[in-house]
Scaffold this active site. Structure first.
Site, PDB file in Angstrom:
ATOM      1  N   LYS A   1     -11.639  -8.558   5.883  1.00 35.40           N
ATOM      2  CA  LYS A   1     -12.095  -8.019   5.609  1.00 35.40           C
ATOM      3  C   LYS A   1     -12.619  -7.303   4.913  1.00 35.40           C
ATOM      4  O   LYS A   1     -12.184  -7.127   3.792  1.00 35.40           O
ATOM      5  CB  LYS A   1     -10.788  -6.109   6.328  1.00 35.40           C
TER       6      LYS A   1
ATOM      7  N   TYR B   1       0.586  -1.160  -0.512  1.00 33.97           N
ATOM      8  CA  TYR B   1       0.356  -0.163   0.148  1.00 33.97           C
ATOM      9  C   TYR B   1       0.562   1.116   0.086  1.00 33.97           C
ATOM     10  O   TYR B   1       0.859   1.797  -0.841  1.00 33.97           O
ATOM     11  CB  TYR B   1      -1.137  -0.006   1.197  1.00 33.97           C
TER      12      TYR B   1
ATOM     13  N   ASP C   1      -8.227  -3.394  -1.326  1.00 34.82           N
ATOM     14  CA  ASP C   1      -9.296  -2.561  -1.818  1.00 34.82           C
ATOM     15  C   ASP C   1      -8.745  -1.512  -2.181  1.00 34.82           C
ATOM     16  O   ASP C   1      -9.687  -0.893  -3.137  1.00 34.82           O
ATOM     17  CB  ASP C   1     -10.027  -2.739  -0.213  1.00 34.82           C
TER      18      ASP C   1
END
Length: 537
Positions: free
Chosen positions: A380, A273, A308
């Site tokens: 998640k 990320y 995500d």
């Protein structure tokens, strides 16, 4: 072996995917094991008890690390020069030494012989004491979970997904009542997101903070205050409320250490990320993330990964396989650092454009695929954000579909969606309505995941198999070309990040012969989840 699971995935294809992920990860693991960073070294100081900052807010840990780096370099680690100076100088503590180092009055050397042996033993004692504090906080969590078990359905039904809600005003003293209110309305996990840009700071701010943009600074004192507030409301409600923050950015290892010391329960900690979305140097990120995950493993913290985010910059249908590839890499990196499956909160998201025909069926296929690939991971699931237009009624409906997909596919952690996502930072009233939405869907559906079985060879099954096949194809390329090359080519999240670009590369140092960091030595040698854990605590 016959196909397995609701999607009839071929076990041999799944094994091939994991084998390729391990092959792609191996050079990165080797690099992380043979290099250190300034933040890894500062994390040792923080585990050893060094806290505080000068009048300008610069932490003593930074001052001490910078002074050692200037005089002896970091290739042998901080431990020997620092504890040699402590043993041979007029210093009663690390803080005293750091103050003199900041003023230019401390001298450091790389000791040899008997002096090196003494410094090594003193550093080991300090690291052992700090890791012991992390062990005790983990044992404390275990006791609280036994005393205040999380809520769930009556009887022997399947566990309900945890409701995850974000609170972050910028002011920790405003965050606290909002977090407690969210817990009273049903939130199981409260996440205090960081102030925008903190990941680019090469120091951890000190003390309680009352100013932050789109988030609240991650500091040890803010961790302590929020943990105490959630413990208070946990006892009031009779169920343990979990606390989440972010271990990412240039200070990832230090923040992980502080999270372990202050008993946080989950930490955002993704291997790519920071590289893709914050332009942090890839080498720095991978080295830092290994140490941070070792600390998380020891502390019993569940990591949340950030796949995500790829779907906010890439198309959620075309790029679905990149999510799977990243999850498999995160799994391999996590296992190597000591994380158990129960600590791998792998992320994914409900981000397909609702205008795409049969978008909900595609979302179900992706969510069920992730669930079956990682059956023991606390997945998640992230809500729709990219296609939230400001139409709050359509947004509320889209969030309900997201909640339904989460329950149908047995997701572990559901971050609640906000119908005002495309308008403004949510108000308390928005959060209350969002909590009502997810509570209704979760309670009304109950154990619907047990009854949801896709039609054999139907659209969902075919889509899942196709995404898995595309994942294997991509993993073959990544393992052949190298993960750093794949990142440089924009494979994940479209953005290109070269291995020698980005922020923080200057803080990466290859080990010299005799490199020593007692925290790594302990974490490498001991199973964080082994049978001796209770004895350590």
């Amino acid at each position: 072996m016959a196909p397995q699971g609701k999607l009839d995935l071929d076990p041999e294809v799944v094994r091939t995917a994991r084998r390729l992920a391990a092959r792609a990860a191996e050079p990165i693991i080797a690099m992380a094991r043979s290099h250190t960073t300034v933040s890894v070294e500062r994390a040792l100081l923080r585990l050893a008890g060094l806290a505080g900052a000068d009048d300008g807010g610069r932490p003593w840990a930074n001052h001490l690390a910078d002074a050692v780096a200037a005089q002896t370099g970091l290739e042998h680690g901080l431990a020997l020069p620092v504890w040699d100076a402590l043993l041979n100088g007029p210093y009663g503590s690390l803080a005293d030494l750091a103050r003199d180092a900041a003023a230019g009055r401390a001298a450091f050397r790389l000791p040899g012989g008997a002096d090196a042996a003494k410094a090594r033993e003193a550093a080991r004692r300090a690291a052992r004491e700090g890791i012991g504090r992390v062990d005790r906080r983990r044992a404390e969590r275990d006791r609280l979970l036994a005393e205040l078990p999380p809520g769930g359905p009556p009887g022997d039904g399947p566990p309900r997904p945890l409701i995850y809600l974000i609170v972050a005003t910028g002011d920790i003293y405003e965050d606290i009542p909002q977090a407690q209110a969210a817990a009273r309305e049903g939130a199981d996990v409260v996440a205090v997101i960081r102030s925008t840009g903190q990941s680019l700071l090469d120091f951890v701010p000190e003390g309680a903070t009352r100013e932050g943009y789109a988030g609240t600074y991650a500091t040890q004192e803010n961790f302590r205050l929020m943990r105490a507030a959630l413990d208070e409301v946990s006892r009031e409600l009779g169920r343990y409320v979990r606390l989440t923050n972010y271990a990412s950015g240039l200070c990832m290892p230090e923040i992980a250490a502080l999270a372990g010391l202050e008993r946080l329960d989950m930490m955002l900690n993704d291997c790519m990320y920071g590289i893709i979305f914050r332009d942090i140097n890839p080498r720095r990120t991978f080295i830092d993330q290994r140490f941070s995950r070792q600390v998380h493993a020891r502390a019993g913290i569940v990591i949340n990964t950030g796949e995500d985010n790829y779907l906010t910059t890439a198309d959620a249908v075309d790029a679905a396989h990149t999510v799977i590839v990243s999850q498999l890499l995160n799994e391999r990196f996590g296992h190597e650092a000591g994380l158990s499956d129960a600590q791998l909160g792998l992320g994914h998201a409900f981000e397909i454009d609702p205008a795409v025909p049969e978008s909900f069926r595609l979302e179900l296929a992706h969510a069920q695929l992730v669930r079956e690939l990682f059956p023991d991971a606390p997945l998640k699931y992230m809500p729709p954000t990219k296609h939230m237009t400001g139409n709050i009624f359509a947004g509320y409906l889209l969030d309900a579909f997201f909640n339904l997909a989460g329950v149908m596919t047995g997701q572990s952690i559901i971050l609640i969606g906000m119908m005002t996502e495309g308008i403004h930072t949510p108000w308390l009233s928005d959060r209350d309505l969002a909590l009502e939405n997810v509570r209704y869907v979760r309670d009304a559906c109950g154990g619907l995941a047990e009854d949801f079985v896709p039609r054999p060879d139907g659209m969902l099954v075919q889509r899942a198999r196709r995404v898995l096949a595309e994942s294997v194809e991509l993993l073959e390329r990544v393992s052949d070309d190298g993960l750093l090359t794949a990142i440089a080519e924009g494979t994940f999240g479209v953005t290109r990040r070269p291995p020698d670009g980005g922020k923080g590369l200057e803080g990466v140092v290859p080990h010299a012969d005799g490199y020593f960091n007692p925290a790594i030595e302990i974490l490498d040698a001991e199973d964080p989840n082994g049978p001796e854990r209770e004895a350590r605590a």
